[in-house]
Design an enzyme around this catalytic site. Sequence first.
Site, mmCIF file in Angstrom:
data_model
loop_
_atom_site.group_PDB
_atom_site.id
_atom_site.type_symbol
_atom_site.label_atom_id
_atom_site.label_comp_id
_atom_site.label_asym_id
_atom_site.label_seq_id
_atom_site.Cartn_x
_atom_site.Cartn_y
_atom_site.Cartn_z
ATOM 1 N N HIS A 1 12.663 -81.095 34.561
ATOM 2 C CA HIS A 1 13.916 -81.791 33.625
ATOM 3 C C HIS A 1 13.430 -83.160 34.197
ATOM 4 O O HIS A 1 13.374 -84.449 33.540
ATOM 5 C CB HIS A 1 15.548 -82.308 33.738
ATOM 6 N N SER B 1 17.070 -73.821 35.377
ATOM 7 C CA SER B 1 18.517 -74.287 35.843
ATOM 8 C C SER B 1 19.054 -72.567 36.553
ATOM 9 O O SER B 1 19.646 -72.924 37.335
ATOM 10 C CB SER B 1 18.806 -75.066 35.357
ATOM 11 N N LYS C 1 30.774 -72.082 27.637
ATOM 12 C CA LYS C 1 29.680 -72.367 28.302
ATOM 13 C C LYS C 1 30.945 -71.472 29.753
ATOM 14 O O LYS C 1 31.475 -72.688 30.182
ATOM 15 C CB LYS C 1 28.482 -72.540 28.669
ATOM 16 N N ARG D 1 8.154 -75.242 28.090
ATOM 17 C CA ARG D 1 8.278 -74.615 29.485
ATOM 18 C C ARG D 1 6.965 -73.551 28.794
ATOM 19 O O ARG D 1 6.236 -73.505 29.727
ATOM 20 C CB ARG D 1 8.895 -74.036 30.035
HETATM 21 P P1 ADP Z 1 19.964 -76.019 28.146
HETATM 22 O O1 ADP Z 1 19.107 -74.518 28.268
HETATM 23 O O2 ADP Z 1 21.488 -75.953 28.263
HETATM 24 O O3 ADP Z 1 20.139 -76.789 26.926
HETATM 25 P P2 ADP Z 1 18.602 -77.396 29.733
HETATM 26 O O4 ADP Z 1 19.189 -78.460 30.968
HETATM 27 O O5 ADP Z 1 18.439 -76.019 30.542
HETATM 28 O O6 ADP Z 1 19.354 -77.149 28.976
HETATM 29 O O7 ADP Z 1 17.387 -78.040 29.763
HETATM 30 C C1 ADP Z 1 17.604 -79.036 28.451
HETATM 31 C C2 ADP Z 1 15.694 -79.471 28.626
HETATM 32 O O8 ADP Z 1 14.866 -79.194 29.303
HETATM 33 C C3 ADP Z 1 15.739 -78.534 27.402
HETATM 34 O O9 ADP Z 1 14.653 -78.942 26.297
HETATM 35 C C4 ADP Z 1 14.388 -77.891 28.276
HETATM 36 O O10 ADP Z 1 13.568 -76.868 27.697
HETATM 37 C C5 ADP Z 1 14.187 -78.909 29.187
HETATM 38 N N1 ADP Z 1 13.926 -78.068 30.175
HETATM 39 C C6 ADP Z 1 14.585 -77.038 31.747
HETATM 40 N N2 ADP Z 1 13.867 -77.369 32.482
HETATM 41 C C7 ADP Z 1 12.862 -77.300 31.947
HETATM 42 C C8 ADP Z 1 11.607 -77.413 32.692
HETATM 43 N N3 ADP Z 1 11.069 -77.080 34.304
HETATM 44 N N4 ADP Z 1 10.147 -77.919 32.824
HETATM 45 C C9 ADP Z 1 10.596 -78.555 31.781
HETATM 46 N N5 ADP Z 1 11.514 -78.994 30.716
HETATM 47 C C10 ADP Z 1 12.099 -77.896 30.610
#
Ligand code: ADP
Length: 162
Positions: A17, A128, A41, A90
């Site tokens: 992120h 996550s 959730k 990703r």
């Molecule tokens: P959710 O899956 O509940 O929407 P997340 O907090 O997992 O929320 O993800 C928020 C954003 O961050 C999304 O656009 C996701 O694709 C992106 N994201 C999550 N992990 C990564 C990563 N390792 N690299 C790049 N983007 C990521």
Amino acid sequence: MRKALFPGSFDPITRGHVEIVLRGRAVFDEIIVAIGINSSKRYLFSLEERLEMLEQVFAHEPQVRVAAFDGLTVNFAREQGAAFLLRGLRSPQDLSYEQPLELINKHMAPELEVVHLLSSPETAMISSTIVREVIRYGGRVEGLIPDEILEYVYELKYQKQP
Ligand code: ADP
């Protein structure tokens, strides 16, 4: 003023992120990193803990603001005056997950554009979900989450050694 909303659960925020937000600074004047509250959730970290972590990570980033919101992402983007959504990708699987969401968002808010950044090979394997699993089983999370929150997470979630 180009303002983007970066929505997510951030349970917890990962280096993946952070990479997307920091690279987003080259494109946007302001990025609002916002926790979407989804009452159905179950989270490992409470909303307060997730906000605290976002605040620690972006404390020294003048272009970044943190927030939390209830309800539809498009409504919050409008409320905040953000014309863009920022999303990380990703893998092709991420795109398959994103596409229907984005089509619905476009239907509800045609003026809102989504900007995707592809994650680097160093962070593409971080999610996550995986971080939560590692934490649950007491593994180390250096390299997966930002250094600024390592101590906080260890304090909160790891059993103290006698
Ligand atoms: P959710 O899956 O509940 O929407 P997340 O907090 O997992 O929320 O993800 C928020 C954003 O961050 C999304 O656009 C996701 O694709 C992106 N994201 C999550 N992990 C990564 C990563 N390792 N690299 C790049 N983007 C990521």
